[in-house]
Design a protein around this motif. Structure first.
Motif, PDB file in Angstrom:
ATOM      1  N   SER A 129      82.715  65.546 -98.519  1.00 11.78           N
ATOM      2  CA  SER A 129      81.426  64.875 -98.707  1.00 11.78           C
ATOM      3  C   SER A 129      81.111  64.626-100.179  1.00 11.78           C
ATOM      4  CB  SER A 129      80.306  65.706 -98.071  1.00 11.78           C
ATOM      5  OG  SER A 129      80.511  65.827 -96.685  1.00 11.78           O
ATOM      6  N   VAL A 130      81.484  65.584-101.050  1.00 13.91           N
ATOM      7  CA  VAL A 130      81.257  65.385-102.485  1.00 13.91           C
ATOM      8  C   VAL A 130      82.096  64.211-102.989  1.00 13.91           C
ATOM      9  CG1 VAL A 130      81.565  66.395-104.773  1.00 13.91           C
ATOM     10  CG2 VAL A 130      80.573  67.759-102.934  1.00 13.91           C
ATOM     11  N   ALA A 131      83.352  64.135-102.518  1.00 13.57           N
ATOM     12  CA  ALA A 131      84.203  62.998-102.902  1.00 13.57           C
ATOM     13  C   ALA A 131      83.620  61.684-102.402  1.00 13.57           C
ATOM     14  CB  ALA A 131      85.612  63.203-102.348  1.00 13.57           C
ATOM     15  N   ALA A 132      83.026  61.717-101.190  1.00  9.28           N
ATOM     16  CA  ALA A 132      82.411  60.508-100.646  1.00  9.28           C
ATOM     17  C   ALA A 132      81.192  60.086-101.467  1.00  9.28           C
ATOM     18  CB  ALA A 132      82.002  60.753 -99.195  1.00  9.28           C
ATOM     19  N   LEU A 146      71.134  51.430 -95.111  1.00 13.73           N
ATOM     20  CA  LEU A 146      72.377  52.199 -94.990  1.00 13.73           C
ATOM     21  C   LEU A 146      72.700  52.944 -96.280  1.00 13.73           C
ATOM     22  CD1 LEU A 146      74.657  49.760 -92.950  1.00 13.73           C
ATOM     23  CD2 LEU A 146      73.352  51.737 -92.144  1.00 13.73           C
ATOM     24  N   TYR A 147      72.233  52.434 -97.398  1.00 15.11           N
ATOM     25  CA  TYR A 147      72.404  53.137 -98.672  1.00 15.11           C
ATOM     26  C   TYR A 147      71.641  54.464 -98.628  1.00 15.11           C
ATOM     27  CZ  TYR A 147      72.296  53.979-103.736  1.00 15.11           C
ATOM     28  OH  TYR A 147      72.430  54.537-104.990  1.00 15.11           O
ATOM     29  N   PHE A 151      73.412  58.374 -98.611  1.00 17.90           N
ATOM     30  CA  PHE A 151      73.215  59.381 -99.660  1.00 17.90           C
ATOM     31  C   PHE A 151      72.358  60.550 -99.183  1.00 17.90           C
ATOM     32  CE2 PHE A 151      74.806  55.994-102.358  1.00 17.90           C
ATOM     33  CZ  PHE A 151      75.603  56.703-103.242  1.00 17.90           C
ATOM     34  N   ILE A 152      71.377  60.287 -98.356  1.00 20.15           N
ATOM     35  CA  ILE A 152      70.567  61.391 -97.833  1.00 20.15           C
ATOM     36  C   ILE A 152      71.429  62.268 -96.930  1.00 20.15           C
ATOM     37  CG2 ILE A 152      68.643  61.993 -96.315  1.00 20.15           C
ATOM     38  CD1 ILE A 152      67.207  59.483 -97.349  1.00 20.15           C
TER      39      ILE A 152
END
Length: 250
Positions: A129-132, A146-147, A151-152
């Motif tokens: 998730s951090v890489a994403a 969707l942004y 991020f949330i």
């Protein structure tokens, strides 16, 4: 008819379309992306400290259960959004990719205070998730809906594992890497069957992502699947380092 109620609804519809549905394309490390990362970083530090405060006050289970409902609810909303608003096939919208499955894993981990779930969630979140967050697979930029959900959602799972570290006092062990790797391998085998039944491509087991990605450097199909799993173990080792150093320092 020009009454205030219909006009208000029309105004809401216009705002929703203009603000949430017609954003510019996503810009990697653009101002919005950097600001989003900064905000998530600040909230991550705050969550880490909040876990310690909650632990001292004996409020961890209550806070964790509320957080679990929020994390789970957001994931269900994302699935509904994909199918009902963006007309994506339900077979491609299930939370079966590792990042989205991590959300469900974190919700269960928080709700039940499960260390076993933490052992897997920690590495999936901090490695995946951090890489994403750093390199999002996003077509739309700020302020597209969707942004926000991307991020949330990814931020919440990071907060979840950090809260578990200081709130529940969970710490990954070296054996946790082997456990997480075994669970991941077993899940990949299950997804081979699921992909065949749904004609889907969860975990990118049948084909690489359509856009540029790290899979492009991991060899051809099917060897990139094995390469990705091995790379995942290396990433787990890196994520374990802070705890290894901490234990050595003591």
């Amino acid at each position: 008819y020009t009454g205030s109620y219909p006009v208000s609804l029309a105004m809401v519809d216009i705002v929703a379309v203009e603000v949430f549905l017609t954003a510019a394309p996503f810009s990697l490390f653009g101002p919005a992306h950097v600001l989003s990362l900064l905000m998530i970083g600040i909230l991550a530090v705050a969550t880490y400290r909040a876990g310690s405060v909650a632990n001292q006050a004996g409020k961890v289970p209550q806070i964790a259960q509320v957080a679990a409902v929020i994390v789970f609810g957001l994931e269900m909303f994302k699935m509904w959004l994909a199918v009902s608003v963006y007309d994506q096939p339900w077979t491609e919208s299930l939370p079966l990719h590792l990042c989205r499955l991590s959300t469900l894993l974190c919700a269960a981990m928080l709700a039940f205070g499960s260390y076993r779930l933490f052992e897997v969630a920690y590495f999936w979140v901090m490695g995946g998730s951090v890489a994403a967050l750093l390199t999002p697979d996003l077509a739309h930029g700020f302020p597209h809906l969707l942004y926000f959900t991307f991020f949330i959602g990814h931020g919440l799972v990071v907060f979840s594992v950090l809260f578990a570290v200081t709130g529940y006092g969970f710490r990954p062990r070296l054996q946790s890497i082997a456990f997480a790797a075994a669970v991941t391998a077993a899940y990949m085998l299950v997804m081979v069957i699921v992909n065949g039944l749904l004609d889907a491509n969860y975990l990118y087991l049948r084909a690489k992502p359509p856009g540029p990605s790290i899979y492009d450097y991991l060899g051809p199909w099917p060897w990139y699947v094995l390469s990705a799993w091995v790379l995942g173990i290396v990433v787990c080792l890196v994520c374990y380092l802070p705890f290894a150093v901490g234990r050595t320092a003591r």
